[in-house]
Design a protein around this motif. Structure first.
Motif, mmCIF file in Angstrom:
data_model
loop_
_atom_site.group_PDB
_atom_site.id
_atom_site.type_symbol
_atom_site.label_atom_id
_atom_site.label_comp_id
_atom_site.label_asym_id
_atom_site.label_seq_id
_atom_site.Cartn_x
_atom_site.Cartn_y
_atom_site.Cartn_z
ATOM 1 N N UNK A 29 1.820 15.757 -3.091
ATOM 2 C CA UNK A 29 1.819 14.592 -2.206
ATOM 3 C C UNK A 29 3.067 14.514 -1.330
ATOM 4 N N UNK A 30 2.868 13.982 -0.131
ATOM 5 C CA UNK A 30 3.972 13.659 0.763
ATOM 6 C C UNK A 30 3.814 12.189 1.118
ATOM 7 N N UNK A 31 4.801 11.376 0.775
ATOM 8 C CA UNK A 31 4.730 9.940 1.046
ATOM 9 C C UNK A 31 4.735 9.699 2.548
ATOM 10 N N UNK A 32 3.890 8.777 2.984
ATOM 11 C CA UNK A 32 3.776 8.408 4.393
ATOM 12 C C UNK A 32 4.137 6.933 4.527
ATOM 13 N N UNK A 33 5.021 6.635 5.464
ATOM 14 C CA UNK A 33 5.393 5.245 5.725
ATOM 15 C C UNK A 33 5.327 5.004 7.223
ATOM 16 N N UNK A 34 4.616 3.977 7.619
ATOM 17 C CA UNK A 34 4.497 3.598 9.024
ATOM 18 C C UNK A 34 4.084 4.777 9.904
ATOM 19 N N UNK A 49 0.849 -1.177 0.000
ATOM 20 C CA UNK A 49 0.000 0.000 0.000
ATOM 21 C C UNK A 49 0.895 1.241 0.000
ATOM 22 N N UNK A 50 0.611 2.154 -0.902
ATOM 23 C CA UNK A 50 1.324 3.424 -0.988
ATOM 24 C C UNK A 50 0.415 4.501 -0.416
ATOM 25 N N UNK A 51 0.883 5.197 0.618
ATOM 26 C CA UNK A 51 0.059 6.192 1.297
ATOM 27 C C UNK A 51 0.697 7.564 1.175
ATOM 28 N N UNK A 52 -0.153 8.555 0.887
ATOM 29 C CA UNK A 52 0.317 9.929 0.720
ATOM 30 C C UNK A 52 -0.581 10.881 1.487
ATOM 31 N N UNK A 53 0.025 11.908 2.038
ATOM 32 C CA UNK A 53 -0.722 13.034 2.575
ATOM 33 C C UNK A 53 -0.746 14.079 1.463
ATOM 34 N N UNK A 54 -1.945 14.556 1.139
ATOM 35 C CA UNK A 54 -2.100 15.528 0.057
ATOM 36 C C UNK A 54 -2.918 16.690 0.628
#
Length: 88
Positions: A63-68, A1-6
């Protein structure tokens, strides 16, 4: 899963624009969007997170990538929007 804050995704039009951009490259991708949390989640076997970030950026968003649960990268300026979003 690729998660981003936009953060600049603020309405249904924004959500639709991002979804269409993702589906144009991978019609089988699963896109989950939470407008209130400014989160986009993409499930795909086709592209990796950096490439999805570029797709969202090319759609006119930041977008800003979010991990964990933590931010993984600083935002990069989005290109100027053509016509803009209905919410300004």
């Amino acid at each position: 899963m690729n998660t981003f804050e936009v953060k600049d995704m603020t309405c249904g039009h924004c959500s639709s624009t991002i979804t269409k951009a993702v589906k144009a490259l991978d019609p089988g991708a699963t896109v989950q969007i939470d407008i209130n949390a400014h989160r986009v989640q993409i499930e795909s076997d086709t592209l990796h997170a950096g490439q999805w970030s570029d797709v969202i950026r090319q759609a006119g968003y930041t977008p800003v990538a979010i991990q964990d649960g933590a931010q993984a990268a600083a935002p990069v300026a989005a290109p100027a929007r053509k016509g803009g979003c209905c919410c300004g």
